[in-house]
Design a protein around this motif. Sequence first.
Motif, PDB file in Angstrom:
ATOM      1  N   THR A   1       0.865  -1.173   0.000  1.00  0.00           N
ATOM      2  CA  THR A   1       0.000   0.000   0.000  1.00  0.00           C
ATOM      3  C   THR A   1       0.899   1.218   0.000  1.00  0.00           C
ATOM      4  O   THR A   1       1.778   1.345   0.854  1.00  0.00           O
ATOM      5  N   VAL A   2       0.713   2.101  -0.964  1.00  0.00           N
ATOM      6  CA  VAL A   2       1.518   3.313  -1.073  1.00  0.00           C
ATOM      7  C   VAL A   2       0.673   4.474  -0.576  1.00  0.00           C
ATOM      8  O   VAL A   2      -0.449   4.682  -1.044  1.00  0.00           O
ATOM      9  N   ARG A   3       1.216   5.202   0.375  1.00  0.00           N
ATOM     10  CA  ARG A   3       0.553   6.393   0.886  1.00  0.00           C
ATOM     11  C   ARG A   3       1.357   7.605   0.448  1.00  0.00           C
ATOM     12  O   ARG A   3       2.573   7.635   0.602  1.00  0.00           O
ATOM     13  N   CYS A   4       0.669   8.592  -0.101  1.00  0.00           N
ATOM     14  CA  CYS A   4       1.322   9.759  -0.690  1.00  0.00           C
ATOM     15  C   CYS A   4       0.858  11.018   0.033  1.00  0.00           C
ATOM     16  O   CYS A   4      -0.330  11.182   0.308  1.00  0.00           O
ATOM     17  N   THR A   5       1.802  11.913   0.312  1.00  0.00           N
ATOM     18  CA  THR A   5       1.450  13.179   0.941  1.00  0.00           C
ATOM     19  C   THR A   5       2.001  14.345   0.132  1.00  0.00           C
ATOM     20  O   THR A   5       2.950  14.193  -0.644  1.00  0.00           O
ATOM     21  N   GLY A   6       1.407  15.509   0.339  1.00  0.00           N
ATOM     22  CA  GLY A   6       1.909  16.744  -0.242  1.00  0.00           C
ATOM     23  C   GLY A   6       2.063  16.710  -1.746  1.00  0.00           C
ATOM     24  O   GLY A   6       1.142  16.343  -2.478  1.00  0.00           O
ATOM     25  N   HIS A   7       3.247  17.090  -2.206  1.00  0.00           N
ATOM     26  CA  HIS A   7       3.520  17.170  -3.638  1.00  0.00           C
ATOM     27  C   HIS A   7       3.439  15.799  -4.315  1.00  0.00           C
ATOM     28  O   HIS A   7       3.058  15.712  -5.479  1.00  0.00           O
ATOM     29  N   VAL A   8       3.777  14.738  -3.588  1.00  0.00           N
ATOM     30  CA  VAL A   8       3.678  13.388  -4.161  1.00  0.00           C
ATOM     31  C   VAL A   8       2.213  13.064  -4.436  1.00  0.00           C
ATOM     32  O   VAL A   8       1.867  12.529  -5.494  1.00  0.00           O
ATOM     33  N   ARG A   9       1.346  13.401  -3.493  1.00  0.00           N
ATOM     34  CA  ARG A   9      -0.097  13.159  -3.681  1.00  0.00           C
ATOM     35  C   ARG A   9      -0.602  13.898  -4.912  1.00  0.00           C
ATOM     36  O   ARG A   9      -1.363  13.358  -5.707  1.00  0.00           O
TER      37      ARG A   9
ATOM     38  N   THR B   1      -3.691  10.691  -6.018  1.00  0.00           N
ATOM     39  CA  THR B   1      -4.440  10.054  -4.940  1.00  0.00           C
ATOM     40  C   THR B   1      -3.556   9.980  -3.703  1.00  0.00           C
ATOM     41  O   THR B   1      -2.335  10.052  -3.800  1.00  0.00           O
ATOM     42  N   HIS B   2      -4.193   9.810  -2.552  1.00  0.00           N
ATOM     43  CA  HIS B   2      -3.416   9.725  -1.313  1.00  0.00           C
ATOM     44  C   HIS B   2      -3.016   8.287  -0.979  1.00  0.00           C
ATOM     45  O   HIS B   2      -2.117   8.074  -0.176  1.00  0.00           O
ATOM     46  N   GLU B   3      -3.660   7.308  -1.625  1.00  0.00           N
ATOM     47  CA  GLU B   3      -3.342   5.907  -1.318  1.00  0.00           C
ATOM     48  C   GLU B   3      -3.662   5.018  -2.503  1.00  0.00           C
ATOM     49  O   GLU B   3      -4.674   5.209  -3.178  1.00  0.00           O
ATOM     50  N   LEU B   4      -2.783   4.043  -2.753  1.00  0.00           N
ATOM     51  CA  LEU B   4      -3.019   3.076  -3.818  1.00  0.00           C
ATOM     52  C   LEU B   4      -2.280   1.785  -3.517  1.00  0.00           C
ATOM     53  O   LEU B   4      -1.322   1.774  -2.737  1.00  0.00           O
ATOM     54  N   GLU B   5      -2.744   0.704  -4.094  1.00  0.00           N
ATOM     55  CA  GLU B   5      -2.037  -0.571  -4.028  1.00  0.00           C
ATOM     56  C   GLU B   5      -1.091  -0.614  -5.218  1.00  0.00           C
ATOM     57  O   GLU B   5      -1.451  -0.206  -6.322  1.00  0.00           O
ATOM     58  N   PHE B   6       0.127  -1.118  -4.985  1.00  0.00           N
ATOM     59  CA  PHE B   6       1.110  -1.163  -6.069  1.00  0.00           C
ATOM     60  C   PHE B   6       1.837  -2.497  -6.019  1.00  0.00           C
ATOM     61  O   PHE B   6       2.420  -2.859  -4.993  1.00  0.00           O
ATOM     62  N   ALA B   7       1.805  -3.234  -7.112  1.00  0.00           N
ATOM     63  CA  ALA B   7       2.503  -4.515  -7.223  1.00  0.00           C
ATOM     64  C   ALA B   7       3.753  -4.313  -8.068  1.00  0.00           C
ATOM     65  O   ALA B   7       3.732  -3.605  -9.079  1.00  0.00           O
TER      66      ALA B   7
END
Length: 141
Positions: free
Chosen positions: A27-35, A40-46
């Motif tokens: 699960t990738v959580r993104c904040t600020g400029h990354v978001r 999005t603030h959260e996504l699943e990444f394989a």
Amino acid sequence: MGSNHATTANRTTEAAPDRAGATTTVTVRCTGHVRDAVGTHELEFAFEGTTLRAFLEAFFDEYELEEMLIAETEAEATHSGWAPVPDDLPGTWRKNPEGEQTRPYARVCINGRFNEHLGGFEAALEDGDRVALIYPFMFCC
């Protein structure tokens, strides 16, 4: 919660080499400029592999964030306004080697812990881990 912390610490102190063909989903959580950049603030990444390095390479192939987050040189990793580091620091201080550091204010966390405390870019990742890519908005008066 305490057992998860111990498991994370034990599992990441000995970074395992990537298993050929192993796919890991985090699960990738993104904040600020990354978001903003990801949308999005959260996504699943394989991704193929089992280390933070393998995750970052795959993630940066899909989302062009490497220049925003990763510093190639010591100068890119240090802000000009930071106080000088004393020669004799108390305790244990860990820093990722040059070329494996984040830019000032940007951070990478695994399950809430900074990656440099878990083996740097060689930190082991398992299915279900949380990877936070942090680059906060900075405002000045």
